[in-house]
Every structure is written in structure tokens, then in C-alpha cells.
Design a protein around this motif. Structure first.
Motif, mmCIF file in Angstrom:
data_model
loop_
_atom_site.group_PDB
_atom_site.id
_atom_site.type_symbol
_atom_site.label_atom_id
_atom_site.label_comp_id
_atom_site.label_asym_id
_atom_site.label_seq_id
_atom_site.Cartn_x
_atom_site.Cartn_y
_atom_site.Cartn_z
ATOM 1 N N HIS A 191 -6.243 3.246 -3.861
ATOM 2 C CA HIS A 191 -6.127 3.454 -2.406
ATOM 3 C C HIS A 191 -6.380 4.928 -2.080
ATOM 4 O O HIS A 191 -5.675 5.517 -1.281
ATOM 5 N N HIS A 224 3.882 -1.774 3.306
ATOM 6 C CA HIS A 224 3.927 -0.495 2.593
ATOM 7 C C HIS A 224 5.248 -0.331 1.836
ATOM 8 O O HIS A 224 6.312 -0.435 2.458
ATOM 9 N N ASP A 242 0.809 -1.220 0.000
ATOM 10 C CA ASP A 242 0.000 0.000 0.000
ATOM 11 C C ASP A 242 0.847 1.277 0.000
ATOM 12 O O ASP A 242 1.995 1.270 0.448
ATOM 13 N N ASN A 243 0.213 2.361 -0.450
ATOM 14 C CA ASN A 243 0.699 3.742 -0.313
ATOM 15 C C ASN A 243 1.787 4.138 -1.302
ATOM 16 O O ASN A 243 2.314 5.236 -1.206
ATOM 17 N N HIS A 265 -5.068 9.845 0.241
ATOM 18 C CA HIS A 265 -4.800 9.111 1.483
ATOM 19 C C HIS A 265 -4.989 10.008 2.708
ATOM 20 O O HIS A 265 -4.150 10.076 3.603
HETATM 21 ZN ZN LIG Z 1 -2.696 3.274 3.293
#
Ligand SMILES: [Zn+2]
Length: 224
Positions: free
Chosen positions: A62, A163, A9-10, A66
Motif C-alpha cells: 500500500h 483500517h 489498510d494502512n 502513503h
Molecule cells: Zn490507505
């Protein structure tokens, strides 16, 4: 045979995502990368996303920025835009489905979605992908692999979140994957039903637990 699904993620993060892709390619593994829409605006971010997709991984949405979990935004236009702007940024890289992962401070609960966000996901045919194993690798990069390995036997099919951020956490990825292999756990790209409360726009019964009504927001935000 127990299974494990890997999600990153991210990102994308130049200098880090390449390292993850190389590690996965060395082992012939496929994963899903839940990217932040605004990170695709730079040429470097876009190129990394294209490489990710070209190597057989899936790219998921995502959110655009964020920010706060969508259930806590209290602004229906922003709640919708966080999803749809990121989807527009992904464009044809979104495949094979419209995968969406909400931001949630690591916990699953009614802060994840607003009613508006839930409607955008169901009417847009999205598949919402949650997780079962969150090991705080971005805040506590030391030892995340050991924390994950200890918890793997809890479930026949875990979905791990880590991440691809510049924290040093991804240095532990090769050793983690070797340990998973030696435990006889199969790494798969698909998601278990337990982690997908919306599939192709179709909500499951559990979806009701994942969005807040307006009057519930203050009590939920107090937990974070
Ligand atoms: Zn995230």
C-alpha cells in the motif's frame, strides 16, 4: 450466495492489528492486509506482518509512505519508488501474488496512478486491487459497520476497505462480522475482476481510466 472480501489498510498497527487478527481467527476468516512499507521498519511492525502471513492472510503493498495518490505526485522517480520500496520492505511476506493497492482518498479515479506507476505495476507482474465499499471508518469511526451493512445488498460481491488504525473503529469488527454472517453473505479472500484492473501484470480495458496524463493533473487535484 453473495460474497464479501475484507481488506485492512494502512497498518500494521501494534495494539490494533492483533485485535483484528484475533477476531478473524476466532471466526476462521481470511483477509488481505494492505500495509504501508515504512511501518515494516520497526520490529513490532515486522512481527505483526509475519504473524499476519503465518495465520493465512495475504499481505499487499500500500505504498512506502502513503503520501499523495501516485497520479498526483508529478515525480516519476518517487512514483516508482513508492511501489518498489514497499515491495522490497515486504520481501518474502508478499504472497501469494504481488498485490498492490494505490492510495486514493477513498475514491476510484484517474488520480490513482501515473503513467510511470502503471508501467511499474504491469512490468512487475503486480495485481492492483481496488475496492467497492469505502465507509470512512478512519475519519468517522462511529457507525461504519452500520453504513457498510446497509450497502452490502447493493452488490453480489463487495470488497470492503477498513483500517487497522487506533481510531476505535476495529471495536465494531466482531459485531459487523456476526451481522454479515446472519445475512448469509460468504466472506472470501479472493478479489472480483471488477476490482482488479491489473492482474498479474496484465491490464484490463478499464486501466486507461486510472492514470492521468500530465495535462489532466490540475483538474483532478482540484477535486480533493
Ligand atoms: Zn490507505
Amino acid at each position: 450466495m453473495a460474497k464479501l472480501t475484507l481488506t485492512f489498510d494502512n497498518g500494521p498497527t501494534p495494539g490494533i492489528t492483533e485485535q483484528v487478527l484475533d477476531t478473524l481467527a476466532d471466526r476462521g476468516l481470511k483477509a488481505t492486509f494492505f500495509v504501508i512499507g515504512e511501518k515494516l521498519a520497526s520490529a513490532a511492525g515486522r512481527e505483526l506482518a509475519e504473524r499476519t502471513r503465518a495465520e493465512g492472510h495475504w499481505l499487499g503493498n500500500h505504498t512506502m509512505t502513503h503520501g499523495e495518490p501516485l497520479g498526483l505526485l508529478e515525480d516519476p522517480r518517487r512514483e516508482a519508488a513508492e511501489i518498489t520500496d514497499a515491495q522490497a520492505a515486504l520481501g518474502e511476506l508478499s504472497a501469494p501474488a504481488r498485490y498492490f493497492r494505490p492510495t486514493g482518498h477513498g475514491s476510484v479515479g484517474p488520480h490513482l496512478l501515473s503513467r510511470t506507476a502503471a508501467d511499474v505495476l504491469t512490468s512487475g507482474g503486480y495485481t492492483m486491487v481496488l475496492w467497492s465499499l469505502f465507509v470512512r471508518d478512519s475519519k468517522m469511526p462511529e457507525g461504519w459497520a452500520d453504513r457498510a451493512l446497509q450497502r452490502l445488498p447493493e452488490s453480489e460481491w463487495h470488497v470492503l476497505v477498513v483500517h487497522d488504525l487506533p481510531t476505535g473503529a476495529m471495536d465494531q469488527l466482531p459485531g459487523f462480522l456476526d451481522a454479515v454472517d446472519s445475512m448469509g453473505i460468504e466472506i472470501v479472500q479472493e478479489f472480483p475482476e471488477a476490482c482488479t484492473p491489473i492482474r498479474g501484470g496484465q491490464p484490463s480495458a478499464e486501466l486507461d481510466d486510472l492514470y492521468v496524463t500530465r495535462r489532466e493533473i490540475s483538474s483532478v487535484s482540484g477535486d480533493h
